[in-house]
Design an enzyme around this catalytic site. Structure first.
Site, PDB file in Angstrom:
ATOM      1  N   CYS A 114       0.528  -1.362   0.272  1.00  0.00           N
ATOM      2  CA  CYS A 114       0.393   0.432   0.334  1.00  0.00           C
ATOM      3  C   CYS A 114       0.626   1.439  -0.001  1.00  0.00           C
ATOM      4  CB  CYS A 114      -1.024  -0.164   1.205  1.00  0.00           C
ATOM      5  SG  CYS A 114      -2.221  -1.459   1.224  1.00  0.00           S
ATOM      6  N   HIS A 254      -3.711   6.612   2.759  1.00  0.00           N
ATOM      7  CA  HIS A 254      -4.193   5.835   1.507  1.00  0.00           C
ATOM      8  C   HIS A 254      -5.663   4.778   2.272  1.00  0.00           C
ATOM      9  CE1 HIS A 254      -3.913   1.972   1.147  1.00  0.00           C
ATOM     10  NE2 HIS A 254      -4.192   1.220   1.888  1.00  0.00           N
ATOM     11  N   ASN A 285     -10.254  -0.739  -1.183  1.00  0.00           N
ATOM     12  CA  ASN A 285      -8.626  -0.170  -1.232  1.00  0.00           C
ATOM     13  C   ASN A 285      -7.820  -1.309  -2.338  1.00  0.00           C
ATOM     14  OD1 ASN A 285      -5.900  -0.882  -0.022  1.00  0.00           O
ATOM     15  ND2 ASN A 285      -6.298  -1.506   1.763  1.00  0.00           N
TER      16      ASN A 285
HETATM   17  O1  UT7 Z   1      -3.688  -1.451   3.180  1.00  0.00           O
HETATM   18  C1  UT7 Z   1      -2.965  -2.463   3.899  1.00  0.00           C
HETATM   19  C2  UT7 Z   1      -3.169  -1.944   5.063  1.00  0.00           C
HETATM   20  N1  UT7 Z   1      -4.546  -3.102   5.595  1.00  0.00           N
HETATM   21  C3  UT7 Z   1      -5.300  -2.063   6.507  1.00  0.00           C
HETATM   22  O2  UT7 Z   1      -4.981  -0.962   6.947  1.00  0.00           O
HETATM   23  C4  UT7 Z   1      -6.270  -3.233   7.121  1.00  0.00           C
HETATM   24  C5  UT7 Z   1      -6.490  -2.921   8.680  1.00  0.00           C
HETATM   25  N2  UT7 Z   1      -7.508  -3.389   9.835  1.00  0.00           N
HETATM   26  C6  UT7 Z   1      -9.039  -3.550   9.172  1.00  0.00           C
HETATM   27  O3  UT7 Z   1      -9.204  -2.219   8.533  1.00  0.00           O
HETATM   28  C7  UT7 Z   1      -9.566  -3.829  10.244  1.00  0.00           C
HETATM   29  O4  UT7 Z   1      -9.274  -4.942  11.284  1.00  0.00           O
HETATM   30  C8  UT7 Z   1     -10.940  -4.681   9.421  1.00  0.00           C
HETATM   31  C9  UT7 Z   1     -11.715  -4.215   8.651  1.00  0.00           C
HETATM   32  C10 UT7 Z   1      -9.852  -5.796   8.391  1.00  0.00           C
HETATM   33  C11 UT7 Z   1     -11.489  -5.441  10.364  1.00  0.00           C
HETATM   34  O5  UT7 Z   1     -12.161  -5.216  11.022  1.00  0.00           O
HETATM   35  P1  UT7 Z   1     -12.367  -4.821  12.828  1.00  0.00           P
HETATM   36  O6  UT7 Z   1     -12.943  -4.559  13.532  1.00  0.00           O
HETATM   37  O7  UT7 Z   1     -10.849  -5.151  12.836  1.00  0.00           O
HETATM   38  O8  UT7 Z   1     -13.067  -6.633  12.941  1.00  0.00           O
HETATM   39  P2  UT7 Z   1     -12.517  -7.832  13.732  1.00  0.00           P
HETATM   40  O9  UT7 Z   1     -11.409  -7.862  12.119  1.00  0.00           O
HETATM   41  O10 UT7 Z   1     -11.742  -7.492  14.996  1.00  0.00           O
HETATM   42  O11 UT7 Z   1     -13.705  -8.388  13.399  1.00  0.00           O
HETATM   43  C12 UT7 Z   1     -14.729  -8.352  14.180  1.00  0.00           C
HETATM   44  C13 UT7 Z   1     -16.127  -9.650  14.102  1.00  0.00           C
HETATM   45  C14 UT7 Z   1     -15.702 -10.548  14.513  1.00  0.00           C
HETATM   46  O12 UT7 Z   1     -16.352 -11.332  14.575  1.00  0.00           O
HETATM   47  P3  UT7 Z   1     -16.428 -12.173  16.170  1.00  0.00           P
HETATM   48  O13 UT7 Z   1     -15.226 -12.652  16.631  1.00  0.00           O
HETATM   49  O14 UT7 Z   1     -16.367 -10.847  17.149  1.00  0.00           O
HETATM   50  O15 UT7 Z   1     -18.040 -12.187  16.766  1.00  0.00           O
HETATM   51  C15 UT7 Z   1     -15.247 -11.254  12.723  1.00  0.00           C
HETATM   52  O16 UT7 Z   1     -15.493 -12.404  12.582  1.00  0.00           O
HETATM   53  O17 UT7 Z   1     -16.246  -9.357  13.080  1.00  0.00           O
HETATM   54  C16 UT7 Z   1     -16.253 -10.786  12.354  1.00  0.00           C
HETATM   55  N3  UT7 Z   1     -15.888 -10.442  10.638  1.00  0.00           N
HETATM   56  C17 UT7 Z   1     -16.892  -9.561   9.956  1.00  0.00           C
HETATM   57  N4  UT7 Z   1     -18.638  -9.195  10.678  1.00  0.00           N
HETATM   58  C18 UT7 Z   1     -19.033  -9.235   8.995  1.00  0.00           C
HETATM   59  C19 UT7 Z   1     -15.478  -9.695  10.236  1.00  0.00           C
HETATM   60  N5  UT7 Z   1     -15.334  -9.865   9.183  1.00  0.00           N
HETATM   61  C20 UT7 Z   1     -16.848  -9.167   8.890  1.00  0.00           C
HETATM   62  C21 UT7 Z   1     -17.435  -9.321   8.121  1.00  0.00           C
HETATM   63  N6  UT7 Z   1     -19.086  -9.584   7.928  1.00  0.00           N
HETATM   64  N7  UT7 Z   1     -16.946  -9.031   6.405  1.00  0.00           N
END
Ligand code: UT7
Length: 335
Positions: A114, A254, A285
């Site tokens: 990125c 970004h 992204n």
């Molecule tokens: O560009 C390069 C660098 N990359 C980034 O900067 C990405 C950085 N990371 C992020 O932007 C975020 O971590 C994500 C958008 C990838 C994920 O968001 P989050 O708020 O960190 O979610 P999480 O991984 O903590 O998941 C929270 C919950 C989980 O369920 P439980 O365990 O709380 O029951 C996940 O299983 O949300 C669930 N979950 C989803 N639910 C619905 C994960 N993905 C999804 C989804 N739809 N697509």
């Protein structure tokens, strides 16, 4: 002293729109979750057998050349920030130069995920500042759909395809790339990577079956590093150059996650949302594509002398910030 000014911008996004609603028919997700956690509503996907990165870069560059009123023969160099080139080798720069007819140029691809565009921008500026070259094309592009697992809801909702390009030319005025701070920490490599397909784990039936040729990301960990990395380096660059939020006309962040952008803006005390370039809602992204696509979308609003803080964080880890003084009134080209 010669500085490297951005003198034109071009962009291209594929026609196909993959909406949050369509994704929710593919994996267990919904529009509300994606919108509130990332700010993304839709992303573009390059469809079609045999279509690769260069099929997005060529129209972006052709638009830029037309606007600037030059031909591909005028280019000295083409640097492409990408992790999804047409081939493992040769470089996409080679392929693109051939397709556009840049017969007098040489170049290479630069792999920084990125941060690919800002790494390439800082690199390209050196060739201008030394006086060696007059026209260096910087491309940021990725066809993320080629390495995304559309059964993995943690990654498939985030990424999209797109390409953007800027032209660097010398100026004696106090415009263009003013300063940058770029960073890297390879200890972060396993948090966000594509495990197979390199020399460490070449493609085998097993690696394909194990879905190792797709992006693997520990979202929460990357999120924490990204918030801190992008915010701190932006503040560091501004402090180094004695800039305050009042001096900044645009934050060009970004587009990984709206929450990371908000944290960066808050860290540099930028409270006016109208000064933050955003288009994550429509493209998602696009990895190395996000920053040139922002410049492409906002070009008309930019004015000569505007101070831009361009910041990114990505896989590697790689991150950094570039201070650019915009070199022309953006509405001179239209779009
Ligand atoms: O560009 C390069 C660098 N990359 C980034 O900067 C990405 C950085 N990371 C992020 O932007 C975020 O971590 C994500 C958008 C990838 C994920 O968001 P989050 O708020 O960190 O979610 P999480 O991984 O903590 O998941 C929270 C919950 C989980 O369920 P439980 O365990 O709380 O029951 C996940 O299983 O949300 C669930 N979950 C989803 N639910 C619905 C994960 N993905 C999804 C989804 N739809 N697509």
């Amino acid at each position: 002293m010669i500085k490297a000014a951005i003198t034109a911008v071009g962009g291209y996004v594929p026609d196909y729109i993959l909406t949050n609603d369509e994704l929710s028919t593919m994996v267990e997700t919904n529009d509300e979750w994606i919108t509130s956690r990332t700010g993304i509503k839709e992303r573009r996907i390059l469809k079609g057998e045999g279509k690769g990165l260069s099929d997005m870069c060529v129209p972006a560059i052709e638009e830029l050349l037309k606007k600037r009123g030059i031909t591909a023969k005028d280019l000295d160099m083409v640097i492409v920030g990408t992790i999804t080139g047409d081939y493992g080798f040769p470089s996409s720069s080679n392929v693109i130069c051939d397709k556009i007819g840049a017969v007098n140029a040489w170049g290479y691809d630069l792999s920084a995920a990125c941060s690919g565009f800002i790494y390439a921008l800082a690199t390209g500026a050196q060739f201008i500042e030394t006086g060696r070259y007059k026209k260096v094309l910087i491309v940021g592009a990725d066809k993320m759909s080629s390495i995304i697992d559309y059964t993995d809801r943690a990654t498939c909702i985030i990424f999209g395809d797109g390409a953007g390009a800027v032209l660097l030319e010398p100026t004696e005025e106090d415009l263009g790339v003013q300063d940058f701070i770029l960073k890297a920490d390879g200890a972060g490599r396993n948090y966000l990577c594509m495990p197979a397909g390199g020399s460490m784990m070449p493609a085998t039936h097993e690696s394909v079956d194990a879905r190792k040729h797709y992006v693997s990301q520990e979202g929460q960990a990357v999120f924490k590093f990204a918030v801190k990395g992008m915010a701190d380096v932006s503040a560091e660059l501004m402090e180094k150059n004695k800039l305050t939020a009042d001096d900044i006309n645009w934050l060009v962040p970004h587009q990984a996650n709206k929450r990371i952008v908000d944290a960066t803006a808050s860290r540099i005390n930028l409270t006016d949302e109208k000064k933050i370039m955003m288009n994550i809602e429509k493209y998602g992204n696009t990895t190395a594509g996000t920053i040139p696509l922002l410049l492409w979308d906002y070009e008309k609003q930019l004015k000569k002398g505007d101070n831009l803080i361009i910041s990114a964080f990505g896989g590697g880890f790689t991150w950094g910030s570039v201070w650019v003084k915009w070199a022309y009134d953006g509405n001179k080209y239209g779009k």
